[in-house]
Design an enzyme around this catalytic site. Sequence first.
Site, PDB file in Angstrom:
ATOM      1  N   ASP A  45      37.199  45.754  43.140  1.00 25.61           N
ATOM      2  CA  ASP A  45      36.413  44.564  43.481  1.00 25.61           C
ATOM      3  C   ASP A  45      35.580  44.101  42.288  1.00 25.61           C
ATOM      4  O   ASP A  45      35.182  44.900  41.438  1.00 25.61           O
ATOM      5  CB  ASP A  45      35.491  44.901  44.669  1.00 25.61           C
ATOM      6  CG  ASP A  45      34.909  43.650  45.299  1.00 25.61           C
ATOM      7  OD1 ASP A  45      35.490  42.553  45.147  1.00 25.61           O
ATOM      8  OD2 ASP A  45      33.849  43.764  45.942  1.00 25.61           O
ATOM      9  N   HIS A  62      40.906  38.290  37.211  1.00 23.32           N
ATOM     10  CA  HIS A  62      42.068  39.038  37.703  1.00 23.32           C
ATOM     11  C   HIS A  62      42.957  39.457  36.532  1.00 23.32           C
ATOM     12  O   HIS A  62      43.480  40.565  36.508  1.00 23.32           O
ATOM     13  CB  HIS A  62      42.866  38.199  38.699  1.00 23.32           C
ATOM     14  CG  HIS A  62      42.095  37.859  39.951  1.00 23.32           C
ATOM     15  ND1 HIS A  62      41.359  38.791  40.649  1.00 23.32           N
ATOM     16  CD2 HIS A  62      41.942  36.691  40.646  1.00 23.32           C
ATOM     17  CE1 HIS A  62      40.787  38.214  41.693  1.00 23.32           C
ATOM     18  NE2 HIS A  62      41.119  36.940  41.717  1.00 23.32           N
ATOM     19  N   LEU A 156      53.113  60.660  38.849  1.00 17.70           N
ATOM     20  CA  LEU A 156      52.191  59.945  39.726  1.00 17.70           C
ATOM     21  C   LEU A 156      52.933  58.956  40.630  1.00 17.70           C
ATOM     22  O   LEU A 156      53.835  58.258  40.174  1.00 17.70           O
ATOM     23  CB  LEU A 156      51.202  59.156  38.845  1.00 17.70           C
ATOM     24  CG  LEU A 156      50.259  58.193  39.566  1.00 17.70           C
ATOM     25  CD1 LEU A 156      49.168  58.972  40.303  1.00 17.70           C
ATOM     26  CD2 LEU A 156      49.607  57.218  38.582  1.00 17.70           C
TER      27      LEU A 156
HETATM   28  C1  FPP Z   1      38.997  41.691  44.129  1.00 19.73           C
HETATM   29  O1  FPP Z   1      38.051  41.029  43.300  1.00 19.73           O
HETATM   30  C2  FPP Z   1      40.302  41.746  43.486  1.00 19.73           C
HETATM   31  C3  FPP Z   1      41.458  41.208  43.989  1.00 19.73           C
HETATM   32  C4  FPP Z   1      41.501  40.505  45.272  1.00 19.73           C
HETATM   33  C5  FPP Z   1      42.724  41.268  43.256  1.00 19.73           C
HETATM   34  C6  FPP Z   1      42.959  42.492  42.447  1.00 19.73           C
HETATM   35  C7  FPP Z   1      44.048  42.212  41.479  1.00 19.73           C
HETATM   36  C8  FPP Z   1      44.124  42.693  40.234  1.00 19.73           C
HETATM   37  C9  FPP Z   1      43.173  43.674  39.672  1.00 19.73           C
HETATM   38  C10 FPP Z   1      45.195  42.251  39.298  1.00 19.73           C
HETATM   39  C11 FPP Z   1      46.593  42.537  39.703  1.00 19.73           C
HETATM   40  C12 FPP Z   1      46.827  43.916  40.152  1.00 19.73           C
HETATM   41  C13 FPP Z   1      47.999  44.559  40.035  1.00 19.73           C
HETATM   42  C14 FPP Z   1      48.139  45.886  40.665  1.00 19.73           C
HETATM   43  C15 FPP Z   1      49.141  44.024  39.315  1.00 19.73           C
HETATM   44  P1  FPP Z   1      37.371  39.723  43.852  1.00 19.73           P
HETATM   45  O2  FPP Z   1      38.197  38.558  43.442  1.00 19.73           O
HETATM   46  O3  FPP Z   1      37.147  39.847  45.328  1.00 19.73           O
HETATM   47  O4  FPP Z   1      36.016  39.749  43.071  1.00 19.73           O
HETATM   48  P2  FPP Z   1      34.612  39.179  43.604  1.00 19.73           P
HETATM   49  O5  FPP Z   1      34.140  40.118  44.668  1.00 19.73           O
HETATM   50  O6  FPP Z   1      33.783  39.241  42.386  1.00 19.73           O
HETATM   51  O7  FPP Z   1      34.836  37.787  44.098  1.00 19.73           O
END
Ligand code: FPP
Length: 272
Positions: A45, A62, A156
């Site tokens: 997050d 992201h 893994l």
């Molecule tokens: C949450 O942060 C994150 C996500 C919803 C997406 C996670 C994706 C990645 C790390 C990249 C792709 C991953 C892979 C495995 C290829 P948020 O957007 O909710 O952050 P915020 O709480 O600051 O809004």
Amino acid sequence: MKTDGNKKIISLHLRTHAFCVKMDNGYKEKIDLTKLPRHIAIIMDGNGRWAQEKGEDRLYGHYHGVNSVRSVVEGASELGIGYLTLYAFSTENWDRPMEEVTGLMELLVQTIRKEVPQLNKDNVRLKVIGDLSMLPPEAQREMNEALKETENNTGLTLVLALSYSSRWELEKAVQNIAMDIQNGKLNADDVNQSTLEKYLSTVDIPDPELMIRTGGEHRVSNFLLYQLAYTELYFTNDKWPDFDKEKLFKAVWEYQNRERRFGKTGEQIRNK
Ligand code: FPP
């Protein structure tokens, strides 16, 4: 994303990588390799807030989050962790602005395409939990290919939770159990916890011993609710793009310093 975003991403990735290599010498040495968690689950997050703090749009966060994914996969492999589950996209994330959802799906396809050769080099087997049928056809194709290409790896197991939520998973499990009872494949009197576990998407995956959530929030957000029953929870204010393998090592080290009692008393556990 800003027009020079890609250049910035590449240069930042190189710097982050160099930094990780330099920093990888603190907590790792303190970890007792005989007491590793078999399964670590992570709620990644804070990408959006990380980007917004820098005046960039959420997708920029992201994109940087992928560096952290690469680093923790590397770190988990180095330690010899059996399973690493990453909450990459929740059922609820479909309700985000269309631009962000589309961007995340593109990022997923690109990342998988690019990283599979490295996963194979590192002997990492990919698995997916969640409603894959919800993903765009290209993402489904890419995921299915990646699953096939890595299925014989024995190191893994990297589990991506995609279009996943625990309540979705439990709903599906209950529907399938009901169907099997109706079809005479299952006897209602025989349904117990171990039956239910066979209907969950985590069948054959041990429950996580450690769950890490980055980004400063203290909740589990519909992630592995059944499987987290006795999991140690570790929360950090680091936003996901600032998380790396050294921070993973720190979390594992802290996990090893906790007493896991499973409902018993401390004396019972220590005198075992
Ligand atoms: C949450 O942060 C994150 C996500 C919803 C997406 C996670 C994706 C990645 C790390 C990249 C792709 C991953 C892979 C495995 C290829 P948020 O957007 O909710 O952050 P915020 O709480 O600051 O809004």
